[in-house]
Motif scaffolding. Structure first.
Motif, PDB file in Angstrom:
ATOM      1  N   GLN A  26       0.821  -1.204   0.000  1.00  0.00           N
ATOM      2  CA  GLN A  26       0.000   0.000   0.000  1.00  0.00           C
ATOM      3  C   GLN A  26       0.858   1.258   0.000  1.00  0.00           C
ATOM      4  O   GLN A  26       1.906   1.313   0.651  1.00  0.00           O
ATOM      5  CB  GLN A  26      -0.899   0.036   1.235  1.00  0.00           C
ATOM      6  N   MET A  45      -2.280  -3.169  -3.121  1.00  0.00           N
ATOM      7  CA  MET A  45      -1.540  -2.009  -3.614  1.00  0.00           C
ATOM      8  C   MET A  45      -2.399  -0.753  -3.519  1.00  0.00           C
ATOM      9  O   MET A  45      -2.229   0.180  -4.293  1.00  0.00           O
ATOM     10  CB  MET A  45      -1.099  -2.237  -5.055  1.00  0.00           C
ATOM     11  N   SER A  46      -3.305  -0.716  -2.559  1.00  0.00           N
ATOM     12  CA  SER A  46      -4.193   0.440  -2.404  1.00  0.00           C
ATOM     13  C   SER A  46      -3.387   1.723  -2.283  1.00  0.00           C
ATOM     14  O   SER A  46      -2.433   1.804  -1.508  1.00  0.00           O
ATOM     15  CB  SER A  46      -5.063   0.280  -1.158  1.00  0.00           C
ATOM     16  N   ALA A  48      -1.238   2.985  -4.129  1.00  0.00           N
ATOM     17  CA  ALA A  48       0.128   2.965  -4.666  1.00  0.00           C
ATOM     18  C   ALA A  48       0.207   3.738  -5.982  1.00  0.00           C
ATOM     19  O   ALA A  48      -0.788   3.891  -6.694  1.00  0.00           O
ATOM     20  CB  ALA A  48       0.596   1.531  -4.880  1.00  0.00           C
ATOM     21  N   LEU A  50       1.601   3.445  -9.533  1.00  0.00           N
ATOM     22  CA  LEU A  50       2.100   2.448 -10.483  1.00  0.00           C
ATOM     23  C   LEU A  50       2.085   3.035 -11.892  1.00  0.00           C
ATOM     24  O   LEU A  50       1.845   2.326 -12.857  1.00  0.00           O
ATOM     25  CB  LEU A  50       1.241   1.187 -10.426  1.00  0.00           C
ATOM     26  N   LEU A  65      -6.545  -2.930  -5.485  1.00  0.00           N
ATOM     27  CA  LEU A  65      -5.880  -1.805  -6.142  1.00  0.00           C
ATOM     28  C   LEU A  65      -6.732  -0.540  -5.994  1.00  0.00           C
ATOM     29  O   LEU A  65      -6.805   0.277  -6.900  1.00  0.00           O
ATOM     30  CB  LEU A  65      -5.651  -2.138  -7.619  1.00  0.00           C
ATOM     31  N   THR A  68      -5.492   3.224  -6.704  1.00  0.00           N
ATOM     32  CA  THR A  68      -4.141   3.072  -7.249  1.00  0.00           C
ATOM     33  C   THR A  68      -4.034   3.874  -8.540  1.00  0.00           C
ATOM     34  O   THR A  68      -4.965   3.904  -9.333  1.00  0.00           O
ATOM     35  CB  THR A  68      -3.843   1.583  -7.516  1.00  0.00           C
ATOM     36  N   GLN A  69      -2.913   4.523  -8.753  1.00  0.00           N
ATOM     37  CA  GLN A  69      -2.698   5.293  -9.971  1.00  0.00           C
ATOM     38  C   GLN A  69      -1.894   4.455 -10.952  1.00  0.00           C
ATOM     39  O   GLN A  69      -0.725   4.157 -10.710  1.00  0.00           O
ATOM     40  CB  GLN A  69      -1.985   6.596  -9.653  1.00  0.00           C
ATOM     41  N   LEU A  70      -2.569   4.070 -12.036  1.00  0.00           N
ATOM     42  CA  LEU A  70      -1.969   3.212 -13.051  1.00  0.00           C
ATOM     43  C   LEU A  70      -1.929   3.911 -14.411  1.00  0.00           C
ATOM     44  O   LEU A  70      -1.988   3.269 -15.452  1.00  0.00           O
ATOM     45  CB  LEU A  70      -2.773   1.911 -13.156  1.00  0.00           C
ATOM     46  N   ALA A  88      -9.729   3.460  -8.954  1.00  0.00           N
ATOM     47  CA  ALA A  88      -8.395   3.399  -9.556  1.00  0.00           C
ATOM     48  C   ALA A  88      -8.314   4.387 -10.715  1.00  0.00           C
ATOM     49  O   ALA A  88      -9.315   4.686 -11.368  1.00  0.00           O
ATOM     50  CB  ALA A  88      -8.096   1.984 -10.045  1.00  0.00           C
TER      51      ALA A  88
END
Length: 190
Positions: A26, A45-46, A48, A50, A65, A68-70, A88
């Motif tokens: 996280q 991966m909260s 996180a 990425l 997730l 999460t920034q993907l 997300a």
């Protein structure tokens, strides 16, 4: 990303036995990380970062997730079944052929993401934002799209949405709004 951090992540990702406990990643900055083919079931991966991460072929079943920034990540043919991607951020992410069956994408942001041939059966995209996303060949069987914004999407057809759940708050692309096919479905359901 420092090479020692990437090396540690490589060891964790190659662990092939099913995890009984959640792997907590996280709030970490994992931007540009390489997780191709990684076994990351039950990872959390909260929150996180990425961005620009490489997750093609990764196994993320039951992963968390949330928020999460993907952005700009490559997530081709990844297995995200039962994953929680609530809120997300996936702007311009490549999710071509990704398995998102039963995934939760409440309020997810997928602007201009490529979801070509993605498996979205039984996924929940309530309130998701997909303006400009590419959805060619994506499968929406029993997918929840209530309140989702599908405006400006590319490659989306009426037949893809035949068994999806949409409501009066779902924003469809212009070529489907003009067809009016969805109004009959909503009226018949009410």
């Amino acid at each position: 990303m420092p090479s020692d951090v990437q090396a540690a992540l490589n060891v964790l990702a190659k662990h092939r036995k099913p995890r009984r406990k959640t792997l907590n990643l996280q709030l970490l900055d994992l931007s540009d990380a390489a997780f191709e083919g990684a076994h990351l079931q039950r990872v959390d991966m909260s929150g996180a970062l990425l961005q620009r991460a490489h997750l093609s072929g990764a196994r993320l079943r039951n992963a968390t997730l949330r928020q999460t920034q993907l952005h700009y990540s490559v997530i081709r043919k990844a297995r995200l079944t039962w994953a929680d991607l609530t809120e997300a951020r996936l702007r311009r992410a490549e999710l071509v052929g990704a398995d998102l069956r039963h995934a939760v994408l409440h309020e997810a942001r997928l602007q201009r993401a490529d979801l070509s041939n993605a498996l979205l059966q039984f996924a929940d995209l309530t309130g998701a934002r997909l303006p400009g996303a590419t959805l060619t060949g994506a499968q929406f069987f029993w997918t929840e799209l209530s309140g989702a914004d599908l405006s400006g999407t590319k490659g989306l057809t009426a037949s893809q949405l035949r068994f999806a759940h949409i409501d009066e708050y779902t924003v469809l692309p212009n070529h489907l709004v003009w067809a009016g096919w969805w109004r009959r479905r909503v009226e018949d359901a009410g």
